[in-house]
Design a protein around this motif. Structure first.
Motif, PDB file in Angstrom:
ATOM      1  N   ILE A  13       0.855  -1.199   0.136  1.00  0.00           N
ATOM      2  CA  ILE A  13       0.022   0.168  -0.018  1.00  0.00           C
ATOM      3  C   ILE A  13       0.988   1.149  -0.159  1.00  0.00           C
ATOM      4  CG2 ILE A  13      -1.763   1.320   1.128  1.00  0.00           C
ATOM      5  CD1 ILE A  13      -2.601  -1.301   2.474  1.00  0.00           C
ATOM      6  N   ALA A  59       0.147   4.572   2.983  1.00  0.00           N
ATOM      7  CA  ALA A  59      -0.615   4.133   4.265  1.00  0.00           C
ATOM      8  C   ALA A  59       0.079   5.158   5.228  1.00  0.00           C
ATOM      9  CB  ALA A  59       0.161   2.763   4.456  1.00  0.00           C
ATOM     10  N   TRP A  95      -7.614   7.218   4.271  1.00  0.00           N
ATOM     11  CA  TRP A  95      -8.222   6.230   3.913  1.00  0.00           C
ATOM     12  C   TRP A  95      -7.649   4.784   3.805  1.00  0.00           C
ATOM     13  CZ3 TRP A  95     -13.199   5.482   3.199  1.00  0.00           C
ATOM     14  CH2 TRP A  95     -13.686   4.802   2.627  1.00  0.00           C
ATOM     15  N   ALA A  96      -6.553   4.719   3.512  1.00  0.00           N
ATOM     16  CA  ALA A  96      -5.804   3.302   3.819  1.00  0.00           C
ATOM     17  C   ALA A  96      -5.865   2.712   5.136  1.00  0.00           C
ATOM     18  CB  ALA A  96      -4.389   3.544   3.544  1.00  0.00           C
ATOM     19  N   HIS A 147      -8.742   0.568   3.732  1.00  0.00           N
ATOM     20  CA  HIS A 147      -8.170  -0.570   3.045  1.00  0.00           C
ATOM     21  C   HIS A 147      -7.515  -1.595   4.215  1.00  0.00           C
ATOM     22  CE1 HIS A 147      -7.970   0.452  -1.240  1.00  0.00           C
ATOM     23  NE2 HIS A 147      -8.177   1.722  -0.719  1.00  0.00           N
ATOM     24  N   VAL A 204       4.299  -1.520   3.112  1.00  0.00           N
ATOM     25  CA  VAL A 204       3.596  -0.230   2.893  1.00  0.00           C
ATOM     26  C   VAL A 204       4.801   0.884   2.351  1.00  0.00           C
ATOM     27  CG1 VAL A 204       2.087  -0.429   4.750  1.00  0.00           C
ATOM     28  CG2 VAL A 204       4.227   0.196   5.468  1.00  0.00           C
ATOM     29  N   PHE A 218       0.006  -1.357  10.265  1.00  0.00           N
ATOM     30  CA  PHE A 218      -0.661  -2.134   9.399  1.00  0.00           C
ATOM     31  C   PHE A 218      -0.055  -3.736   9.400  1.00  0.00           C
ATOM     32  CE2 PHE A 218      -1.729   1.726   7.675  1.00  0.00           C
ATOM     33  CZ  PHE A 218      -2.669   1.993   6.693  1.00  0.00           C
ATOM     34  N   VAL A 243      -1.381  -1.126  -4.177  1.00  0.00           N
ATOM     35  CA  VAL A 243      -2.400  -0.308  -3.995  1.00  0.00           C
ATOM     36  C   VAL A 243      -2.061   1.398  -3.800  1.00  0.00           C
ATOM     37  CG1 VAL A 243      -4.366   0.022  -2.347  1.00  0.00           C
ATOM     38  CG2 VAL A 243      -3.622  -2.276  -3.097  1.00  0.00           C
ATOM     39  N   THR A 251      -3.209   4.795  -2.319  1.00  0.00           N
ATOM     40  CA  THR A 251      -4.081   5.608  -1.664  1.00  0.00           C
ATOM     41  C   THR A 251      -3.648   6.914  -1.354  1.00  0.00           C
ATOM     42  OG1 THR A 251      -3.431   5.016   0.447  1.00  0.00           O
ATOM     43  CG2 THR A 251      -4.954   3.529  -0.739  1.00  0.00           C
ATOM     44  N   GLU A 253      -7.140   4.154  -6.304  1.00  0.00           N
ATOM     45  CA  GLU A 253      -8.423   4.945  -5.891  1.00  0.00           C
ATOM     46  C   GLU A 253      -8.823   5.682  -6.866  1.00  0.00           C
ATOM     47  OE1 GLU A 253     -10.511   4.776  -3.664  1.00  0.00           O
ATOM     48  OE2 GLU A 253      -9.611   3.270  -2.246  1.00  0.00           O
TER      49      GLU A 253
END
Length: 373
Positions: free
Chosen positions: A10, A13, A19-20, A24, A39, A54, A76, A78, A101
């Motif tokens: 991610i 993060a 939002w993560a 997520h 991350v 995380f 991902v 974010t 996103e």
């Protein structure tokens, strides 16, 4: 033999907010198919703090290192919208699957370039239009296809978002007030809401639209600093879908009270309504729970429609959680990666929504009704 977990890295993060963290992280933890392996943030120090929260084995202050790491299968994104294009290209260059996103990019031109690059990379790419995976929306689409309302004649959309009282905005969100960043009410709330509408009813053929800034100055909640607003906070739209059904929509931000979303669908045999519910109802159609109402009887009150269990596969999260629809999306991504299918909305779908937003901007700027290609 237990299937190997899909390893997620991610970028964006944050150990304290974002939002993560809110969506997520709980979504991925609720699904047995995934693990968060890495991350990435702007600095090694903040990345290490995020990795602790995380539960990630790897922390990176460099996005390229994360994307190229062998323990990452899916990247991902974010982060804020202006950074999407560069980071998507970085992930694609590393040959990794990508979940970005929404919005995909600041402009349609950038989005088109990313979609072309993703096709050339031959990887699985998903744009975060997760409202499609709200159980009530899936059931509404199914009922429309089965003829519950007969021939659809019209749809009416009202979405009022709660963005804080007294013209305030949190510091982290102040960037959305600048239209150049492509992350305002039109792009985020408008994109999610109109994509969900098209997912249920089909594409727009033409439209007329108006955009306005009704709160030209906002203040940063933490500092009281004044910020000029150039990104529209109101969208008014009337349009026609490809099958001739007419649509009216009002989407706006900064609602002080009773922030909510309601989508009314009328047909020759009956009606359906999608209505926001629960504490996250003020955040938009893509977040939180939606109720589905319907009626077949003339002049009767709508009743709540049951949503079959098959529309809810992210069983490890409560239906009203912020990240529930994100978990639903991840569930489909896992299935796609296991089978080679492509059922989640890819970057081409993101381009389609970007083009719809372009038609809205042009119509608002010229006062002319526009076709939507």
């Amino acid at each position: 033999m237990e299937a190997k977990k899909i390893r997620v890295g991610i970028i964006g993060a944050n150990a304290e907010r974002g939002w993560a963290l809110r969506a997520h992280l709980p979504a991925l933890r609720s699904l047995a198919d995934f693990e968060i392996s890495a991350v990435g943030t702007r600095s090694a120090e903040s990345a290490r703090a995020a990795a602790h929260v995380f539960g990630a084995a790897h922390a990176f202050g460099d996005a390229r290192q994360l994307a190229e790491h062998p323990d990452v299968d899916v990247v991902v994104l974010t982060v804020k919208v202006p950074a999407h294009a560069e980071l998507v290209r970085t992930a694609l260059a590393a040959g990794k699957h990508v979940y970005c996103e929404w919005p995909l990019a600041r402009t349609t031109e950038e989005a088109e370039e990313l979609a072309e690059a993703a096709r050339g990379a031959g990887v699985h790419h998903t744009i975060g239009l997760q409202a499609r995976y709200a159980p009530a929306i899936g059931r509404a689409r199914e009922l429309i296809a089965d003829g519950y309302v007969g021939r659809v004649t019209s749809a009416t959309v009202y979405s009022a978002l709660g963005m804080g009282a007294a013209g305030q905005v949190p510091a982290w969100a102040a960037y959305i007030l600048d239209r150049r960043n492509g992350a305002g009410i039109l792009e985020v709330a408008g994109g999610h809401t109109l994509d969900a509408l098209q997912y249920v009813l089909g594409d727009f053929a033409e439209l007329s639209a108006g955009l306005s800034v009704r709160t030209p100055v906002r203040t940063v909640a933490e500092t009281g600093a004044a910020v000029e607003v150039t990104s529209p906070d109101h969208l008014l739209l009337n349009g026609t879908l490809a099958d001739g059904a007419v649509v009216s929509a009002h989407i706006h931000g900064a609602k002080v009270s009773e922030a909510r979303t309601r989508v009314e669908i009328s047909g020759t045999r009956g009606d359906l309504a999608l209505v926001s519910a629960g504490p996250n109802g003020a955040a938009g159609i893509q977040i939180g729970e939606l109720r589905l109402l319907g009626s077949h009887v003339v002049d009767s009150a709508q009743r709540e429609m049951p949503v079959p269990r098959r529309h809810r596969w992210a069983a490890g999260m409560p239906l009203g959680a912020e990240g529930f629809n994100v978990a639903q999306m991840y569930g489909r991504i896992a299935s796609d990666l296991r089978t080679g299918a492509r059922t989640t909305p890819g970057f081409e779908e993101g381009v389609r929504v970007h083009r719809l937003l372009d038609a809205i901007r042009v119509s608002a700027g010229t006062g002319v009704r526009r076709g939507v290609g």
